[in-house]
Design a protein around this motif. Structure first.
Motif, mmCIF file in Angstrom:
data_model
loop_
_atom_site.group_PDB
_atom_site.id
_atom_site.type_symbol
_atom_site.label_atom_id
_atom_site.label_comp_id
_atom_site.label_asym_id
_atom_site.label_seq_id
_atom_site.Cartn_x
_atom_site.Cartn_y
_atom_site.Cartn_z
ATOM 1 N N PHE A 16 36.955 -39.705 68.249
ATOM 2 C CA PHE A 16 37.257 -39.559 66.583
ATOM 3 C C PHE A 16 37.677 -40.191 65.709
ATOM 4 O O PHE A 16 39.158 -41.122 66.670
ATOM 5 N N ALA A 17 37.689 -41.159 64.856
ATOM 6 C CA ALA A 17 38.391 -41.724 64.095
ATOM 7 C C ALA A 17 37.754 -41.618 62.737
ATOM 8 O O ALA A 17 36.846 -41.477 62.030
ATOM 9 N N PRO A 18 39.116 -41.198 61.638
ATOM 10 C CA PRO A 18 39.281 -40.985 60.063
ATOM 11 C C PRO A 18 38.954 -42.547 59.969
ATOM 12 O O PRO A 18 38.874 -43.995 60.120
ATOM 13 N N LEU A 53 43.031 -33.139 66.256
ATOM 14 C CA LEU A 53 42.554 -34.249 65.679
ATOM 15 C C LEU A 53 43.151 -34.513 64.651
ATOM 16 O O LEU A 53 43.294 -35.763 64.433
ATOM 17 N N GLU A 56 45.840 -36.871 66.556
ATOM 18 C CA GLU A 56 45.349 -37.597 66.540
ATOM 19 C C GLU A 56 44.803 -38.701 65.789
ATOM 20 O O GLU A 56 45.534 -39.567 65.826
ATOM 21 N N GLY A 57 44.398 -38.959 64.673
ATOM 22 C CA GLY A 57 43.675 -39.093 63.605
ATOM 23 C C GLY A 57 44.718 -39.847 63.092
ATOM 24 O O GLY A 57 44.919 -41.540 62.871
ATOM 25 N N SER A 58 46.173 -39.020 62.624
ATOM 26 C CA SER A 58 46.805 -40.553 62.223
ATOM 27 C C SER A 58 48.136 -41.181 63.338
ATOM 28 O O SER A 58 48.849 -41.314 63.035
ATOM 29 N N LEU A 259 41.029 -37.265 56.371
ATOM 30 C CA LEU A 259 41.593 -37.318 57.015
ATOM 31 C C LEU A 259 41.440 -35.542 57.866
ATOM 32 O O LEU A 259 40.609 -35.424 58.297
ATOM 33 N N ALA A 263 38.633 -34.032 59.570
ATOM 34 C CA ALA A 263 38.831 -33.693 61.423
ATOM 35 C C ALA A 263 37.791 -32.005 61.389
ATOM 36 O O ALA A 263 38.073 -31.813 62.384
ATOM 37 N N GLN A 266 34.423 -32.261 62.322
ATOM 38 C CA GLN A 266 34.156 -33.214 63.794
ATOM 39 C C GLN A 266 34.395 -31.492 64.219
ATOM 40 O O GLN A 266 34.019 -31.390 65.625
#
Length: 343
Positions: A16-18, A53, A56-58, A259, A263, A266
């Motif tokens: 997962f990545a924005p 998420l 983690e994404g940030s 984001l 998230a 996801q």
């Protein structure tokens, strides 16, 4: 097949990545979050995943301080806590507040309306986006980022239910306005019992059955006092809604908003894979381990002949409240999805 789908979702989650944003696009921010349920309960699993998420994404720039188990406020208090800015985010079931959220709250009040968890979420998000629902949310200064879902709800009971006659007089925990009306149609006796008091209610015989998915019931340890799992399909349910303070959320940088939305999508996809897997595992493995009997309801056809049309019942009520036009917009979505289950 189910396990492969679940593992595929788990692999996707690791990647997962924005979209279109780097860690440096996120300012260092900390938010407060109030949840009605404890962190280990199945009902909170994918709200917790959403938090992970986003963090983690940030790349750790965004963090949350979470107040679990209603420690900041109970289920009916969380919307006001979020709307007032006492907390930034909150998860609760808006169906508990039919007067405050007569439109948005309908999603958790409709038995036999959503066939699957993906249907429950898809319908809910469509409803939340309707103009009259958005107006209702704006009046309360909240926005809805997501809704968690549950496998089709059933009955977990301290006695076996096999026939329509068995339903008569059975005391079923059913809070709110519409679940009690639904169960009353079959001669059952709905009882208003707090979520945290279901175990004791079943143990002491104050209620005979709890209305929730089998995996939620076991997560709540209800199997210890209610060893009968009835296979009667009462429809998938949008369980809790993830609320954000509307004013604060709309003031966030666009990258942060994106984001959080990504998230939510996801975490929901992971949730669907998990629920599909856990549904059969609960029946095949967990119930025997917990000494639960999976009881077949023998008169499902007679049940469907008696069941009320819940969206129509709800729409009629809202018309009497002067919300008929708005209710018809919502009902159109409910009818679309109900047709998949009952037809």
């Amino acid at each position: 097949m189910q396990l492969r789908k679940f593992l595929a979702a788990a692999v996707a989650a690791l990647a997962f990545a924005p979209t279109g944003a780097l860690a440096e696009d996120y300012p260092k921010m900390s938010f407060t979050y109030a949840h009605m349920i404890g962190p280990t309960h199945a009902l909170a699993k994918f709200d917790n995943r959403w938090i992970e998420l986003v963090e983690e994404g940030s790349d750790g720039q965004i963090t949350f301080e979470v107040f679990w188990s209603g420690s900041m406020g109970g289920p009916t208090e969380i919307p006001d806590l979020v709307g007032s800015g006492a907390v930034d985010f909150g998860s609760t079931a808006l169906g508990y507040l039919p007067s405050q959220f007569p439109l948005a709250g309908v999603v958790g009040q409709m038995q036999r309306t959503f066939a699957t968890p993906p249907d429950a979420r898809s319908a809910s998000m469509k409803i939340f986006s309707l103009p009259p629902v958005q107006e209702e949310l704006a009046r309360n200064n909240v926005t809805i980022l997501n809704t968690t879902t549950a496998n089709p709800y059933n009955l977990t009971c301290n006695k076996p239910l096999r026939t329509m006659a068995d339903l008569e007089g059975t005391r079923i925990r059913a809070n709110g306005k519409y679940p009690p009306a639904f169960f009353s149609a079959f001669g059952a006796s709905p009882q208003t019992v707090a979520f945290a008091e279901m175990y004791e209610g079943l143990e002491k015989g104050l209620i005979d059955c709890a209305w929730m998915s089998h995996d939620f019931a076991i997560s709540s340890n209800l199997n210890e006092v209610a060893p009968y799992a009835i296979d009667l399909n009462l429809g998938a349910v949008p369980a809790t809604q993830l609320l954000a303070n509307r004013q604060k959320f709309e003031s966030l940088p666009e990258a942060v908003q994106t984001l959080m939305h990504e998230a939510a999508e996801q975490s929901s996809q992971e949730e669907f894979a998990y629920l599909e897997e856990v549904f059969q595992t609960t029946i095949d493995e967990v119930m025997p381990e917990k000494s639960m009997e999976y009881v077949h309801f023998e008169e499902a056809e007679a049940f469907t002949e008696v069941e009320p049309d819940m969206p129509q019942m709800w729409a009629d009520d809202l018309a009497e409240m002067g919300l008929g036009d708005a209710a018809e917009q919502v009902k159109a979505v409910l009818d679309e999805y109900r047709a998949k289950l009952v037809n």
